[in-house]
Design a protein around this motif. Structure first.
Motif, PDB file in Angstrom:
ATOM      1  N   ARG A 131     -15.689  18.823 -36.442  1.00 41.57           N
ATOM      2  CA  ARG A 131     -16.098  17.574 -35.814  1.00 41.57           C
ATOM      3  C   ARG A 131     -17.613  17.594 -35.690  1.00 41.57           C
ATOM      4  NH1 ARG A 131     -17.346  14.543 -31.326  1.00 41.57           N
ATOM      5  NH2 ARG A 131     -15.867  12.966 -30.586  1.00 41.57           N
ATOM      6  N   ALA A 132     -18.225  16.446 -35.871  1.00 38.37           N
ATOM      7  CA  ALA A 132     -19.672  16.314 -35.687  1.00 38.37           C
ATOM      8  C   ALA A 132     -19.925  15.708 -34.313  1.00 38.37           C
ATOM      9  CB  ALA A 132     -20.237  15.416 -36.772  1.00 38.37           C
ATOM     10  N   PRO A 133     -21.117  15.894 -33.766  1.00 39.92           N
ATOM     11  CA  PRO A 133     -21.467  15.154 -32.547  1.00 39.92           C
ATOM     12  C   PRO A 133     -21.235  13.658 -32.797  1.00 39.92           C
ATOM     13  CG  PRO A 133     -23.177  16.756 -33.049  1.00 39.92           C
ATOM     14  CD  PRO A 133     -22.228  16.770 -34.211  1.00 39.92           C
ATOM     15  N   ASP A 134     -20.853  12.944 -31.749  1.00 41.29           N
ATOM     16  CA  ASP A 134     -20.580  11.519 -31.922  1.00 41.29           C
ATOM     17  C   ASP A 134     -21.806  10.756 -32.430  1.00 41.29           C
ATOM     18  OD1 ASP A 134     -17.875  10.896 -31.386  1.00 41.29           O
ATOM     19  OD2 ASP A 134     -18.198  11.398 -29.282  1.00 41.29           O
ATOM     20  N   ARG A 135     -21.529   9.620 -33.083  1.00 43.04           N
ATOM     21  CA  ARG A 135     -22.621   8.723 -33.509  1.00 43.04           C
ATOM     22  C   ARG A 135     -23.129   8.013 -32.255  1.00 43.04           C
ATOM     23  NH1 ARG A 135     -22.404   7.715 -39.060  1.00 43.04           N
ATOM     24  NH2 ARG A 135     -20.466   8.320 -40.061  1.00 43.04           N
ATOM     25  N   LEU A 136     -24.000   8.706 -31.565  1.00 41.73           N
ATOM     26  CA  LEU A 136     -24.387   8.269 -30.226  1.00 41.73           C
ATOM     27  C   LEU A 136     -25.181   6.971 -30.217  1.00 41.73           C
ATOM     28  CD1 LEU A 136     -23.343  10.302 -28.165  1.00 41.73           C
ATOM     29  CD2 LEU A 136     -25.681  10.547 -27.405  1.00 41.73           C
ATOM     30  N   GLU A 137     -26.051   6.825 -31.223  1.00 40.84           N
ATOM     31  CA  GLU A 137     -26.874   5.612 -31.245  1.00 40.84           C
ATOM     32  C   GLU A 137     -25.985   4.392 -31.410  1.00 40.84           C
ATOM     33  OE1 GLU A 137     -28.307   8.349 -33.587  1.00 40.84           O
ATOM     34  OE2 GLU A 137     -30.356   7.564 -33.834  1.00 40.84           O
ATOM     35  N   GLU A 138     -25.043   4.491 -32.350  1.00 38.54           N
ATOM     36  CA  GLU A 138     -24.181   3.331 -32.609  1.00 38.54           C
ATOM     37  C   GLU A 138     -23.290   3.030 -31.408  1.00 38.54           C
ATOM     38  OE1 GLU A 138     -22.535   3.589 -36.811  1.00 38.54           O
ATOM     39  OE2 GLU A 138     -23.982   5.225 -36.757  1.00 38.54           O
ATOM     40  N   LEU A 139     -22.786   4.091 -30.761  1.00 36.50           N
ATOM     41  CA  LEU A 139     -21.968   3.871 -29.562  1.00 36.50           C
ATOM     42  C   LEU A 139     -22.808   3.246 -28.451  1.00 36.50           C
ATOM     43  CD1 LEU A 139     -19.807   7.147 -29.409  1.00 36.50           C
ATOM     44  CD2 LEU A 139     -19.055   4.845 -30.081  1.00 36.50           C
ATOM     45  N   ALA A 140     -24.055   3.721 -28.319  1.00 34.78           N
ATOM     46  CA  ALA A 140     -24.934   3.193 -27.265  1.00 34.78           C
ATOM     47  C   ALA A 140     -25.234   1.713 -27.497  1.00 34.78           C
ATOM     48  CB  ALA A 140     -26.227   4.008 -27.223  1.00 34.78           C
ATOM     49  N   VAL A 141     -25.388   1.349 -28.759  1.00 35.80           N
ATOM     50  CA  VAL A 141     -25.644  -0.064 -29.090  1.00 35.80           C
ATOM     51  C   VAL A 141     -24.414  -0.915 -28.742  1.00 35.80           C
ATOM     52  CG1 VAL A 141     -25.972  -1.664 -31.030  1.00 35.80           C
ATOM     53  CG2 VAL A 141     -27.418   0.372 -30.827  1.00 35.80           C
ATOM     54  N   LEU A 142     -23.225  -0.382 -29.082  1.00 40.15           N
ATOM     55  CA  LEU A 142     -21.979  -1.091 -28.731  1.00 40.15           C
ATOM     56  C   LEU A 142     -21.875  -1.302 -27.225  1.00 40.15           C
ATOM     57  CD1 LEU A 142     -18.778   0.272 -30.515  1.00 40.15           C
ATOM     58  CD2 LEU A 142     -19.880  -1.971 -30.731  1.00 40.15           C
ATOM     59  N   CYS A 143     -22.182  -0.224 -26.475  1.00 33.64           N
ATOM     60  CA  CYS A 143     -22.063  -0.280 -25.019  1.00 33.64           C
ATOM     61  C   CYS A 143     -23.018  -1.328 -24.442  1.00 33.64           C
ATOM     62  CB  CYS A 143     -22.323   1.089 -24.403  1.00 33.64           C
ATOM     63  SG  CYS A 143     -20.966   2.232 -24.694  1.00 33.64           S
ATOM     64  N   ALA A 144     -24.221  -1.415 -25.021  1.00 30.69           N
ATOM     65  CA  ALA A 144     -25.175  -2.419 -24.557  1.00 30.69           C
ATOM     66  C   ALA A 144     -24.655  -3.811 -24.895  1.00 30.69           C
ATOM     67  CB  ALA A 144     -26.535  -2.171 -25.206  1.00 30.69           C
ATOM     68  N   LYS A 145     -24.112  -3.960 -26.108  1.00 29.55           N
ATOM     69  CA  LYS A 145     -23.625  -5.269 -26.573  1.00 29.55           C
ATOM     70  C   LYS A 145     -22.511  -5.800 -25.672  1.00 29.55           C
ATOM     71  CE  LYS A 145     -21.266  -7.244 -30.638  1.00 29.55           C
ATOM     72  NZ  LYS A 145     -20.665  -6.862 -31.922  1.00 29.55           N
ATOM     73  N   TYR A 146     -21.588  -4.917 -25.283  1.00 33.82           N
ATOM     74  CA  TYR A 146     -20.444  -5.378 -24.486  1.00 33.82           C
ATOM     75  C   TYR A 146     -20.626  -5.129 -22.986  1.00 33.82           C
ATOM     76  CZ  TYR A 146     -17.959  -6.146 -28.835  1.00 33.82           C
ATOM     77  OH  TYR A 146     -17.591  -6.613 -30.062  1.00 33.82           O
ATOM     78  N   ASP A 147     -21.797  -4.615 -22.604  1.00 34.79           N
ATOM     79  CA  ASP A 147     -22.068  -4.320 -21.205  1.00 34.79           C
ATOM     80  C   ASP A 147     -21.024  -3.354 -20.621  1.00 34.79           C
ATOM     81  OD1 ASP A 147     -23.603  -4.465 -18.965  1.00 34.79           O
ATOM     82  OD2 ASP A 147     -22.586  -6.222 -18.131  1.00 34.79           O
ATOM     83  N   VAL A 148     -20.756  -2.302 -21.386  1.00 35.16           N
ATOM     84  CA  VAL A 148     -19.819  -1.254 -20.963  1.00 35.16           C
ATOM     85  C   VAL A 148     -20.632   0.028 -20.735  1.00 35.16           C
ATOM     86  CG1 VAL A 148     -17.958   0.257 -21.800  1.00 35.16           C
ATOM     87  CG2 VAL A 148     -17.817  -2.215 -22.161  1.00 35.16           C
ATOM     88  N   PRO A 149     -20.434   0.717 -19.587  1.00 33.44           N
ATOM     89  CA  PRO A 149     -21.177   1.954 -19.363  1.00 33.44           C
ATOM     90  C   PRO A 149     -20.864   3.043 -20.403  1.00 33.44           C
ATOM     91  CG  PRO A 149     -20.217   1.152 -17.313  1.00 33.44           C
ATOM     92  CD  PRO A 149     -19.629   0.327 -18.415  1.00 33.44           C
ATOM     93  N   HIS A 150     -21.754   3.999 -20.484  1.00 33.75           N
ATOM     94  CA  HIS A 150     -21.634   5.051 -21.497  1.00 33.75           C
ATOM     95  C   HIS A 150     -21.961   6.400 -20.863  1.00 33.75           C
ATOM     96  CE1 HIS A 150     -23.151   6.588 -25.713  1.00 33.75           C
ATOM     97  NE2 HIS A 150     -22.039   7.176 -25.332  1.00 33.75           N
ATOM     98  N   ILE A 151     -20.957   7.278 -20.797  1.00 34.12           N
ATOM     99  CA  ILE A 151     -21.145   8.624 -20.242  1.00 34.12           C
ATOM    100  C   ILE A 151     -21.048   9.627 -21.387  1.00 34.12           C
ATOM    101  CG2 ILE A 151     -20.241  10.379 -18.631  1.00 34.12           C
ATOM    102  CD1 ILE A 151     -21.183   7.917 -17.114  1.00 34.12           C
ATOM    103  N   VAL A 152     -22.019  10.531 -21.479  1.00 32.43           N
ATOM    104  CA  VAL A 152     -22.054  11.486 -22.585  1.00 32.43           C
ATOM    105  C   VAL A 152     -21.743  12.899 -22.088  1.00 32.43           C
ATOM    106  CG1 VAL A 152     -23.440  12.472 -24.451  1.00 32.43           C
ATOM    107  CG2 VAL A 152     -23.822  10.098 -23.746  1.00 32.43           C
TER     108      VAL A 152
END
Ligand SMILES: *Cc1c(COP(=O)(O)O)cnc(C)c1O
Length: 476
Positions: free
Chosen positions: A230-251
């Motif tokens: 497994r690779a580290p998650d695609r954090l940038e893309e997830l962070a962009v999604l979270c901003a788009k839908y106004d959903v918090p993001h815990i890493v």
């Protein structure tokens, strides 16, 4: 000793000697002054003498060490055993006040100072390790899983309607349980194969947010450090999604502080999108005993909300261990540990590649994982499954710790959720494999020994598979 006492000493010891001793003492005090002024990890590590002098100064600031104190409360920092007192440098009051771990404790100015300083140094180190724009952090005396739980419980107050946590699958039980214990329903998103690697299926995460409705999603819970393939998650893309839908993001950054790649992902995620908090283990990143974590974030108010959610006081031991370690190593010492780790990771990669080749196996191609590696275990014959399990036992007997054999088709149920292909982060990974990691503190010698023992084990297993001694005696 203060100047008054030094002057008195001159009655008994020649003044020139006493003056020189006074200057030497000022050398230690200058270091302490810089620490208090800057609140940063000193560049050069301190000697044990300076560290202990400082800890003693802190301890005598706490009321349990006041000479004239009479305690009539229910918690007065009394300990029966001198060993226990020494083990804690007579800092007995712990952290916080009832209701907030970050609050200053009136009975314990020294312990409170220790807490604030440790958090300040931790922030400095997180910046140094690559998350330059981190705004605030605190040490919690709980390991990573429970600290993640604390973050989820804090978010619940902000999003009372939310029931779900969207989680790109990582086969590690604590981070899964962290969500269950907080009372949420994990929505497991399977990873997408990409060559040998398993990577975040960002589209599937987005589909889940849309399907459930953003307001019923507590957060996206992503992971940086994890076992290959497994690779580290695609954090940038997830962070962009979270901003788009106004959903918090815990890493979950369990052992990611030691890798500039993992830290860079968090920094970039926060830059281009949304990262609310990231959590890292103290023992996995800083060579201290198990028991603590750092919760960090980009919004001071949210980080304070998390520390404010912790009920009651807490142990100061993890903070004390971290403070002593950072003062002893200094920023230069910690940087060197990280640089050495990177070098040994390259060595481990080369050695495992050679070993795999010699046994007709492959080092799986996992270029995005900066810490963990995986070697295929395809050629262990018809009874491959048994051989893979036996390899695990053999390595354990030969004192190779941390190497992890991953069979095919293992099933595991945790809290009512059944994971197919458990351990491999995937329902159908194509081959069994062996994991090894180069984590902070590893040496070239560890690599050499591990590869040598692994070589022996694989030879034995292949012999067996080819109908040699089918039942070799257990290794002593
Ligand atoms: C270590 C680790 C955790 C947390 O384990 P704790 O025992 O709670 O510190 C969570 N997730 C991953 C990926 C880990 O490696």
């Amino acid at each position: 000793m203060n100047s008054e006492n030094f002057a008195l000493s001159e009655k008994m010891v020649p003044a020139t000697y006493v003056r020189r001793a006074g200057q030497a003492r000022r050398g230690h005090e200058l270091l302490i002054r810089q620490l208090l002024e800057q609140g940063k990890c000193p560049a050069k590590g301190w000697s044990e003498a300076t560290v202990e002098l400082f800890l003693n100064e802190l301890a005598v600031m706490d009321s349990n060490n006041f000479l004239g104190n009479c305690g009539v409360g229910e918690r007065e920092g009394r300990v029966a055993s001198a060993i226990v007192a020494r083990r804690h440098y007579r800092l007995i009051h712990g952290l916080g006040r009832s209701g907030d771990v970050a609050a200053v404790q009136p009975k314990a100015a020294g312990s409170s100072l220790l807490n604030k300083l440790t958090n300040s140094l931790a922030l400095d180190v997180l910046k140094m390790a690559g998350v330059r724009s981190v705004e605030s952090c605190f040490v919690v005396p709980m390991a990573t899983g429970m600290s993640l739980t604390l973050c989820f419980l804090t978010l619940r107050q902000r999003r009372p309607e939310a029931r779900y946590i969207i989680w790109p699958r990582v086969d590690q039980k604590s981070c899964f349980k962290a969500m269950l214990t907080a009372g949420f329903v994990p929505v497991v998103v399977e990873n997408a194969p990409e060559g040998d690697e398993l990577r975040t299926d960002v589209e599937a995460v987005e589909r889940q947010i849309r399907r459930l409705g953003a307001e019923s999603v507590l957060c996206v819970h992503s992971t940086t450090s994890c076992f290959a393939p497994r690779a580290p998650d695609r954090l940038e893309e997830l962070a962009v999604l979270c901003a788009k839908y106004d959903v918090p993001h815990i890493v979950n950054n369990a052992y990611g502080v030691q890798s500039s790649k993992c830290m860079h992902l968090i920094q970039e995620g926060a830059r281009v999108g949304r990262v609310d908090a990231f959590v890292q283990s103290l023992d996995k990143n800083f060579l201290v005993p198990v028991g603590g974590a750092i919760v960090a974030g980009f919004d001071r108010a949210f980080v304070e909300e998390i520390s404010g959610t912790y009920p009651g006081r807490a142990s100061a031991s993890p903070s004390l261990d971290l403070l002593v370690t950072l003062l002893t190593l200094g920023a230069d010492g910690y940087r060197k540990l990280l640089a050495d780790r990177k070098e040994v990771f390259a060595l481990l990669t080369e050695e495992l590649k050679k070993l795999a080749c010699a046994h007709g196996e492959r080092l799986l191609h996992t270029p995005h994982n900066p810490i963990s590696l995986a070697v295929s275990l395809d050629g262990l014959g018809a009874r491959r499954g048994d051989a893979v399990t036996r390899l695990g036992a053999m390595l354990f007997t030969r004192q190779v710790s941390g190497a992890r054999v991953v069979p095919l088709d293992k099933e595991q149920t945790i809290g009512g959720h059944t994971f197919r292909g458990f351990m491999s982060h995937s329902e159908s990974y194509p081959c069994p494999y062996l994991n090894a990691a180069a984590a902070v503190g590893i040496t070239g010698e560890d690599v050499a020994l591990c590869v040598k023992r692994l070589d022996k084990c694989l030879k034995t297993l292949r012999k067996e598979a080819n109908g040699g001694q089918s039942c070799s005696p257990p290794l002593s």
